[in-house]
Design a protein around this motif. Structure first.
Motif, PDB file in Angstrom:
ATOM      1  N   ARG A 128       0.839  -1.206   0.000  1.00  0.00           N
ATOM      2  CA  ARG A 128       0.000   0.000   0.000  1.00  0.00           C
ATOM      3  C   ARG A 128       0.874   1.257   0.000  1.00  0.00           C
ATOM      4  O   ARG A 128       0.551   2.249  -0.669  1.00  0.00           O
ATOM      5  N   ASP A 129       1.967   1.221   0.741  1.00  0.00           N
ATOM      6  CA  ASP A 129       2.910   2.340   0.717  1.00  0.00           C
ATOM      7  C   ASP A 129       3.562   2.472  -0.654  1.00  0.00           C
ATOM      8  O   ASP A 129       3.762   3.589  -1.154  1.00  0.00           O
ATOM      9  N   VAL A 130       3.899   1.344  -1.258  1.00  0.00           N
ATOM     10  CA  VAL A 130       4.524   1.359  -2.587  1.00  0.00           C
ATOM     11  C   VAL A 130       3.583   1.991  -3.600  1.00  0.00           C
ATOM     12  O   VAL A 130       3.999   2.790  -4.453  1.00  0.00           O
ATOM     13  N   ALA A 131       2.292   1.648  -3.523  1.00  0.00           N
ATOM     14  CA  ALA A 131       1.307   2.225  -4.443  1.00  0.00           C
ATOM     15  C   ALA A 131       1.312   3.747  -4.334  1.00  0.00           C
ATOM     16  O   ALA A 131       1.300   4.457  -5.359  1.00  0.00           O
ATOM     17  N   ASP A 132       1.329   4.262  -3.109  1.00  0.00           N
ATOM     18  CA  ASP A 132       1.399   5.714  -2.908  1.00  0.00           C
ATOM     19  C   ASP A 132       2.689   6.283  -3.483  1.00  0.00           C
ATOM     20  O   ASP A 132       2.685   7.301  -4.179  1.00  0.00           O
ATOM     21  N   LEU A 133       3.786   5.630  -3.173  1.00  0.00           N
ATOM     22  CA  LEU A 133       5.099   6.145  -3.550  1.00  0.00           C
ATOM     23  C   LEU A 133       5.271   6.279  -5.068  1.00  0.00           C
ATOM     24  O   LEU A 133       5.944   7.192  -5.543  1.00  0.00           O
ATOM     25  N   ILE A 134       4.692   5.347  -5.827  1.00  0.00           N
ATOM     26  CA  ILE A 134       4.865   5.417  -7.279  1.00  0.00           C
ATOM     27  C   ILE A 134       3.640   6.031  -7.963  1.00  0.00           C
ATOM     28  O   ILE A 134       3.587   6.099  -9.194  1.00  0.00           O
ATOM     29  N   GLY A 135       2.662   6.472  -7.158  1.00  0.00           N
ATOM     30  CA  GLY A 135       1.541   7.219  -7.709  1.00  0.00           C
ATOM     31  C   GLY A 135       0.490   6.394  -8.417  1.00  0.00           C
ATOM     32  O   GLY A 135       0.109   6.720  -9.548  1.00  0.00           O
ATOM     33  N   THR A 136       0.030   5.315  -7.794  1.00  0.00           N
ATOM     34  CA  THR A 136      -1.017   4.499  -8.390  1.00  0.00           C
ATOM     35  C   THR A 136      -1.924   3.949  -7.287  1.00  0.00           C
ATOM     36  O   THR A 136      -1.676   4.192  -6.104  1.00  0.00           O
ATOM     37  N   SER A 137      -2.952   3.204  -7.674  1.00  0.00           N
ATOM     38  CA  SER A 137      -3.835   2.606  -6.687  1.00  0.00           C
ATOM     39  C   SER A 137      -3.314   1.235  -6.277  1.00  0.00           C
ATOM     40  O   SER A 137      -2.587   0.578  -7.027  1.00  0.00           O
ATOM     41  N   TYR A 138      -3.698   0.803  -5.088  1.00  0.00           N
ATOM     42  CA  TYR A 138      -3.293  -0.516  -4.591  1.00  0.00           C
ATOM     43  C   TYR A 138      -3.813  -1.623  -5.498  1.00  0.00           C
ATOM     44  O   TYR A 138      -3.098  -2.585  -5.798  1.00  0.00           O
ATOM     45  N   ARG A 139      -5.040  -1.481  -5.988  1.00  0.00           N
ATOM     46  CA  ARG A 139      -5.620  -2.500  -6.861  1.00  0.00           C
ATOM     47  C   ARG A 139      -4.852  -2.608  -8.177  1.00  0.00           C
ATOM     48  O   ARG A 139      -4.532  -3.700  -8.635  1.00  0.00           O
ATOM     49  N   HIS A 140      -4.546  -1.451  -8.764  1.00  0.00           N
ATOM     50  CA  HIS A 140      -3.822  -1.484 -10.049  1.00  0.00           C
ATOM     51  C   HIS A 140      -2.402  -2.007  -9.847  1.00  0.00           C
ATOM     52  O   HIS A 140      -1.870  -2.729 -10.699  1.00  0.00           O
ATOM     53  N   LEU A 141      -1.788  -1.658  -8.736  1.00  0.00           N
ATOM     54  CA  LEU A 141      -0.450  -2.163  -8.444  1.00  0.00           C
ATOM     55  C   LEU A 141      -0.443  -3.690  -8.420  1.00  0.00           C
ATOM     56  O   LEU A 141       0.453  -4.323  -8.989  1.00  0.00           O
ATOM     57  N   ASN A 142      -1.429  -4.290  -7.793  1.00  0.00           N
ATOM     58  CA  ASN A 142      -1.497  -5.747  -7.731  1.00  0.00           C
ATOM     59  C   ASN A 142      -1.677  -6.370  -9.110  1.00  0.00           C
ATOM     60  O   ASN A 142      -1.131  -7.444  -9.391  1.00  0.00           O
ATOM     61  N   ARG A 143      -2.439  -5.701  -9.978  1.00  0.00           N
ATOM     62  CA  ARG A 143      -2.588  -6.204 -11.347  1.00  0.00           C
ATOM     63  C   ARG A 143      -1.258  -6.183 -12.088  1.00  0.00           C
ATOM     64  O   ARG A 143      -0.914  -7.125 -12.812  1.00  0.00           O
ATOM     65  N   VAL A 144      -0.508  -5.114 -11.899  1.00  0.00           N
ATOM     66  CA  VAL A 144       0.790  -4.998 -12.565  1.00  0.00           C
ATOM     67  C   VAL A 144       1.767  -6.042 -12.016  1.00  0.00           C
ATOM     68  O   VAL A 144       2.535  -6.651 -12.767  1.00  0.00           O
ATOM     69  N   ILE A 145       1.751  -6.263 -10.704  1.00  0.00           N
ATOM     70  CA  ILE A 145       2.611  -7.287 -10.098  1.00  0.00           C
ATOM     71  C   ILE A 145       2.296  -8.657 -10.688  1.00  0.00           C
ATOM     72  O   ILE A 145       3.196  -9.426 -11.035  1.00  0.00           O
ATOM     73  N   GLN A 146       1.015  -8.965 -10.818  1.00  0.00           N
ATOM     74  CA  GLN A 146       0.606 -10.247 -11.383  1.00  0.00           C
ATOM     75  C   GLN A 146       1.104 -10.388 -12.818  1.00  0.00           C
ATOM     76  O   GLN A 146       1.589 -11.456 -13.229  1.00  0.00           O
ATOM     77  N   HIS A 147       1.026  -9.302 -13.580  1.00  0.00           N
ATOM     78  CA  HIS A 147       1.507  -9.337 -14.970  1.00  0.00           C
ATOM     79  C   HIS A 147       3.008  -9.592 -15.032  1.00  0.00           C
ATOM     80  O   HIS A 147       3.475 -10.415 -15.840  1.00  0.00           O
ATOM     81  N   LEU A 148       3.773  -8.905 -14.177  1.00  0.00           N
ATOM     82  CA  LEU A 148       5.226  -9.088 -14.181  1.00  0.00           C
ATOM     83  C   LEU A 148       5.608 -10.485 -13.714  1.00  0.00           C
ATOM     84  O   LEU A 148       6.611 -11.045 -14.161  1.00  0.00           O
ATOM     85  N   CYS A 149       4.813 -11.060 -12.820  1.00  0.00           N
ATOM     86  CA  CYS A 149       5.040 -12.447 -12.399  1.00  0.00           C
ATOM     87  C   CYS A 149       4.809 -13.399 -13.568  1.00  0.00           C
ATOM     88  O   CYS A 149       5.595 -14.332 -13.804  1.00  0.00           O
ATOM     89  N   THR A 150       3.739 -13.172 -14.311  1.00  0.00           N
ATOM     90  CA  THR A 150       3.419 -14.009 -15.465  1.00  0.00           C
ATOM     91  C   THR A 150       4.520 -13.933 -16.520  1.00  0.00           C
ATOM     92  O   THR A 150       4.849 -14.932 -17.169  1.00  0.00           O
ATOM     93  N   GLU A 151       5.107 -12.730 -16.663  1.00  0.00           N
ATOM     94  CA  GLU A 151       6.188 -12.536 -17.636  1.00  0.00           C
ATOM     95  C   GLU A 151       7.515 -13.101 -17.150  1.00  0.00           C
ATOM     96  O   GLU A 151       8.487 -13.145 -17.908  1.00  0.00           O
ATOM     97  N   GLY A 152       7.580 -13.532 -15.895  1.00  0.00           N
ATOM     98  CA  GLY A 152       8.799 -14.130 -15.363  1.00  0.00           C
ATOM     99  C   GLY A 152       9.847 -13.138 -14.900  1.00  0.00           C
ATOM    100  O   GLY A 152      11.002 -13.501 -14.674  1.00  0.00           O
ATOM    101  N   LEU A 153       9.461 -11.873 -14.714  1.00  0.00           N
ATOM    102  CA  LEU A 153      10.421 -10.852 -14.287  1.00  0.00           C
ATOM    103  C   LEU A 153      10.577 -10.819 -12.774  1.00  0.00           C
ATOM    104  O   LEU A 153      11.652 -10.492 -12.251  1.00  0.00           O
ATOM    105  N   ILE A 154       9.489 -11.132 -12.071  1.00  0.00           N
ATOM    106  CA  ILE A 154       9.516 -11.143 -10.611  1.00  0.00           C
ATOM    107  C   ILE A 154       8.773 -12.371 -10.099  1.00  0.00           C
ATOM    108  O   ILE A 154       8.065 -13.047 -10.861  1.00  0.00           O
ATOM    109  N   GLU A 155       8.947 -12.629  -8.819  1.00  0.00           N
ATOM    110  CA  GLU A 155       8.259 -13.748  -8.184  1.00  0.00           C
ATOM    111  C   GLU A 155       7.618 -13.244  -6.899  1.00  0.00           C
ATOM    112  O   GLU A 155       8.261 -12.558  -6.106  1.00  0.00           O
ATOM    113  N   ARG A 156       6.359 -13.593  -6.690  1.00  0.00           N
ATOM    114  CA  ARG A 156       5.653 -13.170  -5.487  1.00  0.00           C
ATOM    115  C   ARG A 156       5.423 -14.373  -4.576  1.00  0.00           C
ATOM    116  O   ARG A 156       4.892 -15.394  -4.995  1.00  0.00           O
ATOM    117  N   THR A 157       5.854 -14.230  -3.326  1.00  0.00           N
ATOM    118  CA  THR A 157       5.585 -15.235  -2.309  1.00  0.00           C
ATOM    119  C   THR A 157       4.625 -14.633  -1.294  1.00  0.00           C
ATOM    120  O   THR A 157       4.169 -13.496  -1.459  1.00  0.00           O
TER     121      THR A 157
END
Length: 232
Positions: A181-210
């Motif tokens: 939630r702090d990260v969403a504020d820091l980069i200027g987006t919503s928490y919901r949209h941030l989670n969508r972007v994280i999921q996309h980057l995980c699917t692309e194999g750039l990051i991993e979420r545990t």
């Protein structure tokens, strides 16, 4: 913050960054080394400012907080970087909050000694002028284009800055999921949209979420996406 009682180490950093030419002998006598733990605030927006700090080891995060309480990341900085220079020259409270991303070492000096022994010392004044001018130029450019970048780019840059420190090959860390939630504020987006972007980057194999963290798995590809990091 801890004071490091080691003049030899202090002299090492002065020589490494050629700072012995910026401070005269009277000022050097009042220089000290300070260490800050990862995640520790070095200074907080709105507080009184009493020290000029020079970053000589580690990485810091600089961010601002709006009147509504929203945070916005300004930049990540490696050595050599000054904190408290604008506040010293303008005699104002601290402008931005600065946090240690990795373990940090700073050279610090109280304003009272700068005023007593450095107010007419040309090398120091020239150094401050160049540093402050560069800061205002960078800040002007930042606000003009930062939020024009897509959230993917801003998140990729943030992850790279939080996960790696070019000045310390031993440093490496993930991003806690508790801080999203702090990260969403820091980069200027919503928490919901941030989670969508994280999921996309995980699917692309750039990051991993545990359950507890987000870790970079393809640094090269993430760096390409981040346009080589817009925050640094």
């Amino acid at each position: 913050m801890k004071k490091i009682e080691d003049r030899e180490q202090l002299n090492h950093y002065l020589k490494a960054y050629q700072l012995e030419f910026i401070f005269n002998e009277s000022l050097i006598e009042h220089l000290s080394l300070y260490s800050f733990d990862q995640g520790e605030d070095i200074c907080s927006q709105g507080d009184s400012s009493h020290y000029l700090y020079i970053l000589v080891k580690g990485k810091i995060k600089v961010f601002t907080t709006s009147l509504e309480g929203r945070k916005l990341i300004l930049s990540f900085k490696n050595p050599l970087y000054l904190i408290g220079d604008i506040e010293y020259v303008q005699d104002i409270d601290i402008i931005n909050t600065v946090e240690a991303v990795s373990p940090v070492i700073m050279i610090g000096i109280q304003y009272q000694w700068l005023k007593k022994y450095g107010s007419d010392y040309t090398p120091l004044l020239q150094f401050l002028l160049e540093t402050i001018s560069r800061k205002f130029h960078i800040k002007s450019n930042f606000f003009s284009f930062n939020l024009l970048y897509p959230v993917e780019v801003r998140l990729a840059s943030y992850l790279l800055s939080m996960s790696f420190d070019e000045s310390d090959a031993q440093y490496g860390g993930g991003l806690s999921t508790n801080s999203l939630r702090d990260v969403a504020d820091l980069i200027g987006t919503s928490y919901r949209h941030l989670n969508r972007v994280i999921q996309h980057l995980c699917t692309e194999g750039l990051i991993e979420r545990t359950k507890d963290s987000i870790n970079v798995t393809n640094r090269e590809a993430l760096s390409t996406l981040a346009n080589h990091n817009i925050y640094e």
